[in-house]
Design a protein around this motif. Sequence first.
Motif, PDB file in Angstrom:
ATOM      1  N   THR A  30     -72.671  -5.923   7.076  1.00 31.67           N
ATOM      2  CA  THR A  30     -71.366  -5.698   6.467  1.00 31.67           C
ATOM      3  C   THR A  30     -70.477  -4.934   7.438  1.00 31.67           C
ATOM      4  O   THR A  30     -70.968  -4.194   8.294  1.00 31.67           O
ATOM      5  CB  THR A  30     -71.485  -4.892   5.156  1.00 31.67           C
ATOM      6  N   ALA A  31     -69.161  -5.109   7.301  1.00 25.08           N
ATOM      7  CA  ALA A  31     -68.225  -4.444   8.205  1.00 25.08           C
ATOM      8  C   ALA A  31     -68.331  -2.927   8.091  1.00 25.08           C
ATOM      9  O   ALA A  31     -68.284  -2.218   9.087  1.00 25.08           O
ATOM     10  CB  ALA A  31     -66.798  -4.900   7.919  1.00 25.08           C
ATOM     11  N   VAL A  32     -68.464  -2.439   6.865  1.00 27.75           N
ATOM     12  CA  VAL A  32     -68.627  -0.998   6.654  1.00 27.75           C
ATOM     13  C   VAL A  32     -70.114  -0.741   6.488  1.00 27.75           C
ATOM     14  O   VAL A  32     -70.685  -0.989   5.431  1.00 27.75           O
ATOM     15  CB  VAL A  32     -67.840  -0.515   5.420  1.00 27.75           C
ATOM     16  N   CYS A  33     -70.734  -0.292   7.560  1.00 27.67           N
ATOM     17  CA  CYS A  33     -72.181  -0.044   7.573  1.00 27.67           C
ATOM     18  C   CYS A  33     -72.436   1.187   8.424  1.00 27.67           C
ATOM     19  O   CYS A  33     -71.956   1.278   9.549  1.00 27.67           O
ATOM     20  CB  CYS A  33     -72.912  -1.255   8.148  1.00 27.67           C
ATOM     21  N   SER A  34     -73.156   2.147   7.871  1.00 27.25           N
ATOM     22  CA  SER A  34     -73.497   3.330   8.649  1.00 27.25           C
ATOM     23  C   SER A  34     -74.976   3.641   8.485  1.00 27.25           C
ATOM     24  O   SER A  34     -75.625   3.188   7.544  1.00 27.25           O
ATOM     25  CB  SER A  34     -72.634   4.526   8.236  1.00 27.25           C
ATOM     26  N   GLY A  35     -75.481   4.411   9.397  1.00 26.86           N
ATOM     27  CA  GLY A  35     -76.884   4.772   9.429  1.00 26.86           C
ATOM     28  C   GLY A  35     -77.344   4.791  10.870  1.00 26.86           C
ATOM     29  O   GLY A  35     -76.538   4.950  11.787  1.00 26.86           O
ATOM     30  N   SER A  36     -78.639   4.615  11.085  1.00 24.45           N
ATOM     31  CA  SER A  36     -79.147   4.678  12.452  1.00 24.45           C
ATOM     32  C   SER A  36     -80.364   3.782  12.633  1.00 24.45           C
ATOM     33  O   SER A  36     -81.059   3.448  11.687  1.00 24.45           O
ATOM     34  CB  SER A  36     -79.520   6.120  12.811  1.00 24.45           C
ATOM     35  N   VAL A  37     -80.576   3.401  13.896  1.00 24.72           N
ATOM     36  CA  VAL A  37     -81.737   2.621  14.298  1.00 24.72           C
ATOM     37  C   VAL A  37     -82.445   3.422  15.385  1.00 24.72           C
ATOM     38  O   VAL A  37     -81.821   3.823  16.371  1.00 24.72           O
ATOM     39  CB  VAL A  37     -81.327   1.243  14.868  1.00 24.72           C
ATOM     40  N   THR A  38     -83.724   3.657  15.198  1.00 25.17           N
ATOM     41  CA  THR A  38     -84.522   4.323  16.226  1.00 25.17           C
ATOM     42  C   THR A  38     -85.251   3.252  17.021  1.00 25.17           C
ATOM     43  O   THR A  38     -85.916   2.401  16.442  1.00 25.17           O
ATOM     44  CB  THR A  38     -85.529   5.299  15.595  1.00 25.17           C
ATOM     45  N   SER A  48     -69.995   8.761  23.997  1.00 25.60           N
ATOM     46  CA  SER A  48     -69.190   9.298  22.885  1.00 25.60           C
ATOM     47  C   SER A  48     -70.008   9.534  21.620  1.00 25.60           C
ATOM     48  O   SER A  48     -69.553   9.252  20.520  1.00 25.60           O
ATOM     49  CB  SER A  48     -68.028   8.356  22.574  1.00 25.60           C
ATOM     50  N   GLY A  49     -71.205  10.010  21.758  1.00 25.95           N
ATOM     51  CA  GLY A  49     -72.010  10.348  20.590  1.00 25.95           C
ATOM     52  C   GLY A  49     -72.598   9.163  19.856  1.00 25.95           C
ATOM     53  O   GLY A  49     -73.025   9.294  18.720  1.00 25.95           O
ATOM     54  N   THR A  50     -72.647   7.974  20.471  1.00 24.17           N
ATOM     55  CA  THR A  50     -73.187   6.802  19.782  1.00 24.17           C
ATOM     56  C   THR A  50     -74.709   6.811  19.744  1.00 24.17           C
ATOM     57  O   THR A  50     -75.306   6.142  18.928  1.00 24.17           O
ATOM     58  CB  THR A  50     -72.725   5.489  20.447  1.00 24.17           C
ATOM     59  N   ILE A  60     -79.637   4.996  17.707  1.00 19.72           N
ATOM     60  CA  ILE A  60     -78.303   4.402  17.833  1.00 19.72           C
ATOM     61  C   ILE A  60     -77.653   4.361  16.458  1.00 19.72           C
ATOM     62  O   ILE A  60     -78.288   3.985  15.473  1.00 19.72           O
ATOM     63  CB  ILE A  60     -78.399   2.969  18.397  1.00 19.72           C
ATOM     64  N   LYS A  61     -76.365   4.707  16.388  1.00 17.88           N
ATOM     65  CA  LYS A  61     -75.629   4.654  15.127  1.00 17.88           C
ATOM     66  C   LYS A  61     -75.228   3.216  14.811  1.00 17.88           C
ATOM     67  O   LYS A  61     -74.696   2.508  15.666  1.00 17.88           O
ATOM     68  CB  LYS A  61     -74.387   5.534  15.197  1.00 17.88           C
ATOM     69  N   LEU A  62     -75.473   2.793  13.569  1.00 18.07           N
ATOM     70  CA  LEU A  62     -75.138   1.421  13.156  1.00 18.07           C
ATOM     71  C   LEU A  62     -73.641   1.144  13.193  1.00 18.07           C
ATOM     72  O   LEU A  62     -73.220   0.014  13.460  1.00 18.07           O
ATOM     73  CB  LEU A  62     -75.659   1.161  11.736  1.00 18.07           C
ATOM     74  N   GLU A  63     -72.825   2.144  12.936  1.00 16.72           N
ATOM     75  CA  GLU A  63     -71.379   1.914  12.874  1.00 16.72           C
ATOM     76  C   GLU A  63     -70.788   1.481  14.209  1.00 16.72           C
ATOM     77  O   GLU A  63     -69.679   0.957  14.264  1.00 16.72           O
ATOM     78  CB  GLU A  63     -70.626   3.130  12.314  1.00 16.72           C
ATOM     79  N   HIS A  64     -71.527   1.638  15.301  1.00 19.42           N
ATOM     80  CA  HIS A  64     -71.035   1.238  16.618  1.00 19.42           C
ATOM     81  C   HIS A  64     -71.484  -0.164  17.031  1.00 19.42           C
ATOM     82  O   HIS A  64     -71.161  -0.614  18.125  1.00 19.42           O
ATOM     83  CB  HIS A  64     -71.468   2.256  17.670  1.00 19.42           C
ATOM     84  N   ALA A  66     -71.583  -4.413  16.444  1.00 16.97           N
ATOM     85  CA  ALA A  66     -70.693  -5.474  15.948  1.00 16.97           C
ATOM     86  C   ALA A  66     -71.331  -6.160  14.737  1.00 16.97           C
ATOM     87  O   ALA A  66     -72.527  -6.430  14.727  1.00 16.97           O
ATOM     88  CB  ALA A  66     -70.439  -6.492  17.048  1.00 16.97           C
ATOM     89  N   GLN A  67     -70.509  -6.448  13.734  1.00 18.17           N
ATOM     90  CA  GLN A  67     -71.002  -7.108  12.534  1.00 18.17           C
ATOM     91  C   GLN A  67     -71.396  -8.547  12.828  1.00 18.17           C
ATOM     92  O   GLN A  67     -70.677  -9.283  13.503  1.00 18.17           O
ATOM     93  CB  GLN A  67     -69.942  -7.094  11.441  1.00 18.17           C
ATOM     94  N   GLY A  68     -72.567  -8.970  12.307  1.00 19.56           N
ATOM     95  CA  GLY A  68     -73.009 -10.353  12.416  1.00 19.56           C
ATOM     96  C   GLY A  68     -73.586 -10.755  13.758  1.00 19.56           C
ATOM     97  O   GLY A  68     -73.964 -11.904  13.938  1.00 19.56           O
ATOM     98  N   GLU A  69     -73.663  -9.841  14.717  1.00 18.27           N
ATOM     99  CA  GLU A  69     -74.206 -10.147  16.041  1.00 18.27           C
ATOM    100  C   GLU A  69     -75.634  -9.614  16.151  1.00 18.27           C
ATOM    101  O   GLU A  69     -75.852  -8.408  16.023  1.00 18.27           O
ATOM    102  CB  GLU A  69     -73.359  -9.499  17.137  1.00 18.27           C
ATOM    103  N   PRO A  70     -76.629 -10.473  16.413  1.00 17.32           N
ATOM    104  CA  PRO A  70     -77.992  -9.980  16.615  1.00 17.32           C
ATOM    105  C   PRO A  70     -78.058  -9.174  17.917  1.00 17.32           C
ATOM    106  O   PRO A  70     -77.633  -9.659  18.963  1.00 17.32           O
ATOM    107  CB  PRO A  70     -78.840 -11.241  16.735  1.00 17.32           C
ATOM    108  N   ILE A  71     -78.543  -7.965  17.832  1.00 15.68           N
ATOM    109  CA  ILE A  71     -78.655  -7.092  18.995  1.00 15.68           C
ATOM    110  C   ILE A  71     -80.135  -6.917  19.321  1.00 15.68           C
ATOM    111  O   ILE A  71     -80.867  -6.299  18.546  1.00 15.68           O
ATOM    112  CB  ILE A  71     -78.017  -5.705  18.731  1.00 15.68           C
ATOM    113  N   PRO A  72     -80.609  -7.459  20.452  1.00 11.42           N
ATOM    114  CA  PRO A  72     -82.024  -7.324  20.807  1.00 11.42           C
ATOM    115  C   PRO A  72     -82.366  -5.885  21.192  1.00 11.42           C
ATOM    116  O   PRO A  72     -81.658  -5.267  21.984  1.00 11.42           O
ATOM    117  CB  PRO A  72     -82.202  -8.243  22.010  1.00 11.42           C
TER     118      PRO A  72
END
Length: 89
Positions: A30-38, A48-50, A60-64, A66-72
């Motif tokens: 979703t466009a508005v998504c926050s949280g983190s991935v370890t 910048s604190g990402t 890594i913070k989820l809000e940084h 891109a929506q809908g893009e798989p990030i390996p």
Amino acid sequence: MVNHRIFNAKAFAAGESGSLDRAWGVMKGTAVCSGSVTIEGVADNNYSGTISQTSNHTTIKLEHLAQGEPIPMYVRNISVTSGVAYLLA
């Protein structure tokens, strides 16, 4: 364009956290998504604190992302505070 093969995806909604066996990436649902991935490993720079780091993993913070893009990335776990994010395997 890279062709990522997704055999399994697990959705995590607001307030959920966890992991997925053999996870190779994350995708913001979703466009508005926050949280983190370890993730495994330590990143070289903190933009910048990402990200934040310890001796053997990076968060890594989820809000940084891109929506809908798989990030390996080699995912250890995910924690979603708002919105929806997916772990991909």
